[in-house]
Design a protein around this motif. Structure first.
Motif, PDB file in Angstrom:
ATOM      1  N   LEU A 214      68.816  26.439  40.358  1.00  0.00           N
ATOM      2  CA  LEU A 214      69.889  27.043  41.158  1.00  0.00           C
ATOM      3  C   LEU A 214      70.965  27.639  40.254  1.00  0.00           C
ATOM      4  CD1 LEU A 214      71.631  27.395  43.746  1.00  0.00           C
ATOM      5  CD2 LEU A 214      72.122  24.959  43.651  1.00  0.00           C
ATOM      6  N   GLN A 215      71.405  26.848  39.275  1.00  0.00           N
ATOM      7  CA  GLN A 215      72.416  27.326  38.313  1.00  0.00           C
ATOM      8  C   GLN A 215      71.899  28.549  37.557  1.00  0.00           C
ATOM      9  OE1 GLN A 215      75.216  25.828  35.847  1.00  0.00           O
ATOM     10  NE2 GLN A 215      76.123  25.649  37.865  1.00  0.00           N
ATOM     11  N   ALA A 216      70.656  28.459  37.076  1.00  0.00           N
ATOM     12  CA  ALA A 216      70.096  29.559  36.275  1.00  0.00           C
ATOM     13  C   ALA A 216      70.043  30.838  37.106  1.00  0.00           C
ATOM     14  CB  ALA A 216      68.705  29.181  35.762  1.00  0.00           C
ATOM     15  N   ALA A 217      69.647  30.725  38.366  1.00  0.00           N
ATOM     16  CA  ALA A 217      69.569  31.918  39.230  1.00  0.00           C
ATOM     17  C   ALA A 217      70.948  32.555  39.359  1.00  0.00           C
ATOM     18  CB  ALA A 217      69.017  31.536  40.602  1.00  0.00           C
ATOM     19  N   ARG A 218      71.961  31.739  39.528  1.00  0.00           N
ATOM     20  CA  ARG A 218      73.328  32.262  39.656  1.00  0.00           C
ATOM     21  C   ARG A 218      73.798  32.890  38.350  1.00  0.00           C
ATOM     22  NH1 ARG A 218      76.713  27.903  40.214  1.00  0.00           N
ATOM     23  NH2 ARG A 218      78.330  29.444  40.425  1.00  0.00           N
ATOM     24  N   LEU A 219      73.525  32.212  37.234  1.00  0.00           N
ATOM     25  CA  LEU A 219      74.034  32.691  35.943  1.00  0.00           C
ATOM     26  C   LEU A 219      73.315  33.967  35.500  1.00  0.00           C
ATOM     27  CD1 LEU A 219      74.269  29.287  34.070  1.00  0.00           C
ATOM     28  CD2 LEU A 219      76.158  30.636  34.963  1.00  0.00           C
ATOM     29  N   PHE A 220      72.004  34.020  35.747  1.00  0.00           N
ATOM     30  CA  PHE A 220      71.249  35.183  35.266  1.00  0.00           C
ATOM     31  C   PHE A 220      71.422  36.417  36.155  1.00  0.00           C
ATOM     32  CE2 PHE A 220      69.518  32.222  32.337  1.00  0.00           C
ATOM     33  CZ  PHE A 220      69.144  32.989  31.250  1.00  0.00           C
ATOM     34  N   THR A 221      71.721  36.205  37.433  1.00  0.00           N
ATOM     35  CA  THR A 221      71.987  37.377  38.282  1.00  0.00           C
ATOM     36  C   THR A 221      73.471  37.733  38.232  1.00  0.00           C
ATOM     37  OG1 THR A 221      72.364  35.959  40.197  1.00  0.00           O
ATOM     38  CG2 THR A 221      70.128  36.843  39.929  1.00  0.00           C
ATOM     39  N   GLY A 222      74.308  36.746  37.888  1.00  0.00           N
ATOM     40  CA  GLY A 222      75.763  36.969  37.916  1.00  0.00           C
ATOM     41  C   GLY A 222      76.276  37.109  39.344  1.00  0.00           C
ATOM     42  N   GLU A 223      75.482  36.599  40.307  1.00  0.00           N
ATOM     43  CA  GLU A 223      75.864  36.725  41.719  1.00  0.00           C
ATOM     44  C   GLU A 223      75.796  35.361  42.398  1.00  0.00           C
ATOM     45  OE1 GLU A 223      74.305  40.243  43.909  1.00  0.00           O
ATOM     46  OE2 GLU A 223      72.780  40.170  42.349  1.00  0.00           O
ATOM     47  N   GLU A 224      76.377  35.303  43.601  1.00  0.00           N
ATOM     48  CA  GLU A 224      76.317  34.083  44.404  1.00  0.00           C
ATOM     49  C   GLU A 224      75.343  34.315  45.564  1.00  0.00           C
ATOM     50  OE1 GLU A 224      77.750  31.308  43.424  1.00  0.00           O
ATOM     51  OE2 GLU A 224      78.641  32.370  41.727  1.00  0.00           O
ATOM     52  N   PRO A 225      74.439  33.358  45.821  1.00  0.00           N
ATOM     53  CA  PRO A 225      73.432  33.569  46.872  1.00  0.00           C
ATOM     54  C   PRO A 225      74.058  33.582  48.270  1.00  0.00           C
ATOM     55  CG  PRO A 225      73.308  31.323  46.035  1.00  0.00           C
ATOM     56  CD  PRO A 225      74.305  32.026  45.182  1.00  0.00           C
ATOM     57  N   VAL A 226      73.462  34.397  49.154  1.00  0.00           N
ATOM     58  CA  VAL A 226      74.028  34.507  50.505  1.00  0.00           C
ATOM     59  C   VAL A 226      73.037  34.120  51.612  1.00  0.00           C
ATOM     60  CG1 VAL A 226      75.857  36.158  50.007  1.00  0.00           C
ATOM     61  CG2 VAL A 226      73.549  37.013  50.385  1.00  0.00           C
ATOM     62  N   GLU A 227      71.740  34.096  51.285  1.00  0.00           N
ATOM     63  CA  GLU A 227      70.746  33.703  52.307  1.00  0.00           C
ATOM     64  C   GLU A 227      69.749  32.732  51.685  1.00  0.00           C
ATOM     65  OE1 GLU A 227      68.683  36.826  54.454  1.00  0.00           O
ATOM     66  OE2 GLU A 227      70.495  38.067  54.297  1.00  0.00           O
ATOM     67  N   PHE A 228      69.295  31.784  52.496  1.00  0.00           N
ATOM     68  CA  PHE A 228      68.409  30.725  51.987  1.00  0.00           C
ATOM     69  C   PHE A 228      67.220  30.518  52.921  1.00  0.00           C
ATOM     70  CE2 PHE A 228      72.641  30.041  50.494  1.00  0.00           C
ATOM     71  CZ  PHE A 228      72.511  29.562  49.201  1.00  0.00           C
ATOM     72  N   LYS A 229      66.037  30.357  52.339  1.00  0.00           N
ATOM     73  CA  LYS A 229      64.841  29.927  53.083  1.00  0.00           C
ATOM     74  C   LYS A 229      64.217  28.805  52.257  1.00  0.00           C
ATOM     75  CE  LYS A 229      64.393  33.595  55.991  1.00  0.00           C
ATOM     76  NZ  LYS A 229      65.213  33.418  57.177  1.00  0.00           N
ATOM     77  N   ALA A 230      63.666  27.808  52.914  1.00  0.00           N
ATOM     78  CA  ALA A 230      63.094  26.696  52.140  1.00  0.00           C
ATOM     79  C   ALA A 230      61.970  25.995  52.889  1.00  0.00           C
ATOM     80  CB  ALA A 230      64.191  25.684  51.812  1.00  0.00           C
ATOM     81  N   TYR A 231      61.007  25.450  52.122  1.00  0.00           N
ATOM     82  CA  TYR A 231      59.935  24.613  52.659  1.00  0.00           C
ATOM     83  C   TYR A 231      59.877  23.340  51.825  1.00  0.00           C
ATOM     84  CZ  TYR A 231      57.731  28.204  55.524  1.00  0.00           C
ATOM     85  OH  TYR A 231      57.467  29.131  56.473  1.00  0.00           O
ATOM     86  N   ALA A 232      59.784  22.214  52.509  1.00  0.00           N
ATOM     87  CA  ALA A 232      59.605  20.961  51.778  1.00  0.00           C
ATOM     88  C   ALA A 232      58.255  20.377  52.164  1.00  0.00           C
ATOM     89  CB  ALA A 232      60.712  19.990  52.141  1.00  0.00           C
TER      90      ALA A 232
END
Ligand code: NAD
Length: 361
Positions: A214-232
């Motif tokens: 999660l941190q890496a995605a934010r740091l490498f895009t330089g953006e904050e996520p706005v939509e989420f989909k997930a499967y467990a």
């Protein structure tokens, strides 16, 4: 031996610098004294890192196991009077050798000990995840602000040079506009440990290891996520390790630019930490990454350039770096690079990931 006027001036300047920034020249008292709360695996890395740091020293220990604490106290030169049980922790207020605490407890205990430390007038360096809910993170931030103490979250990858180099390559356009991101991190967990108990861990593997992706995605895009989909999902259905939480979880996050990050974490499958960022003109891959040393990167960028690098620094260097950063912030009254607000952001997203997977925390 006689000194010239110029040499005298130079010596004076060196003395002033040494007083302003305690470091190689610093006396023990000029270092930031840490009380370590919880003497488990990560505390051991931190204490070894602090021992080789420029600005830190271990001055107190907080533990439920007196024997273990006495053994570690002897190793780090901590006086026996500076060993506290959890019950008597608040007495740390009177210990002048303690300026800060390092919270290395199970996740659900971070908020309580951060708030108690702030009330005792101590700066707080807290392990990730910051807490088990965004509500708790807000309480921790408020408590530290009210007490006028620093709060930093131990996001060690944000102080790791090869990771920073890769982020910089992406930021400066070396692989062109970012189009996609992938990351995973997971391991096959031991039975019975606190990480498998929801009351102590807060939830499943995203709290523990997914947070790196999660941190890496934010740091490498330089953006904050706005939509989420997930499967467990859980493969080992009768396994008591997964009685209170999912075994594995996969999620995607969409960023305002349109980049979609695809991430996964697990407590059942071995997933060596990796991340990959794809741009219009190239790709950077880090893996293994997220570990305590041996961070590796490969990639290719604009103009056919190729990268292939390993950070050869050894554990506990990452802990030394983050500890020194925090200590410098305390000594020079600066805001840490990874303050409580950074931990709060992640917990907000962790909650959204579990909500998207239909899991009630
Ligand atoms: P650990 O189990 O090795 O240590 C936890 C410590 O807390 C132990 O000393 C234990 O005695 C103490 N404790 C107090 N009350 C407890 C209770 N009710 N149940 C269980 N233990 C209790 O755990 P760890 O791996 O050191 O993790 C501690 C924190 O550090 C966690 O928040 C974890 O997410 C974080 N962590 C961070 C990193 C990192 O790289 N930054 C790596 C590992 C762990």
């Amino acid at each position: 031996m006689t000194w010239t006027r110029r040499e005298f001036t130079k010596l004076g300047a060196m003395g002033t610098a040494a007083m302003a920034v305690p470091g190689a020249f610093a006396q023990a008292e000029q270092r930031v004294g840490f009380a370590v709360i919880g003497l488990g695996v990560i505390a051991d890395h931190f204490m070894r890192g602090a021992r080789q740091s420029q600005h830190c020293r271990i001055t107190a220990l907080v533990s439920g196991h007196r024997d273990k604490a006495e053994r570690i106290a002897a190793e780090y030169g901590v006086p026996k009077e500076s060993i506290y049980s959890y019950e008597e922790f608040d007495r740390i207020r009177d210990n002048k050798a303690v300026q800060a605490v390092y919270v290395a407890l199970p996740n659900s205990m971070h908020a309580e000990y951060t708030i108690r430390a702030a009330k005792a007038g101590k700066h707080v360096f807290c392990e990730k995840p910051m807490a088990v809910s965004s509500a708790e993170c807000r309480q921790m931030i408020d408590a530290c602000k009210a007490a006028n103490v620093k709060l930093m979250i131990a996001y060690r990858m944000q102080y790791e040079p090869l990771t920073l180099k890769c982020i910089d390559l992406v930021k400066t356009g070396q692989i062109g506009t970012v189009g996609a991101f992938e990351s995973q991190f997971g391991f096959n967990i031991q039975p019975g440990v606190w990480r498998t108990k929801k009351a102590l861990a807060g939830g499943g593997s995203v709290f523990d290891v997914g947070i790196y992706s999660l941190q890496a995605a934010r740091l490498f895009t330089g953006e904050e996520p706005v939509e989420f989909k997930a499967y467990a999902g859980t493969v080992h259905k009768d396994d008591p390790r997964f009685a209170e939480m999912e075994e594995s979880i996969e999620w995607t996050m969409k960023f305002p630019s349109g980049v979609v990050a695809s991430c996964a974490s697990s407590y059942g499958a071995q997933m060596e930490g990796f991340m990959r960022v794809h741009g219009v003109n190239g790709m950077i891959e880090m893996g293994p990454t997220f570990g305590y040393d041996g961070t590796t990167m490969k990639g290719r960028g604009k103009g056919g350039v190729r990268w292939d690098e390993v950070n050869s620094e050894k554990d506990p260097k990452q802990f030394e770096r983050e500890a020194d950063h925090f200590a410098e912030c305390v000594l020079n009254n600066r805001e840490p690079k990874t303050p409580g607000e950074e931990g709060l952001r992640d917990l907000t997203y962790v909650e959204k990931i579990y909500e998207a997977a239909g899991i009630k925390l």
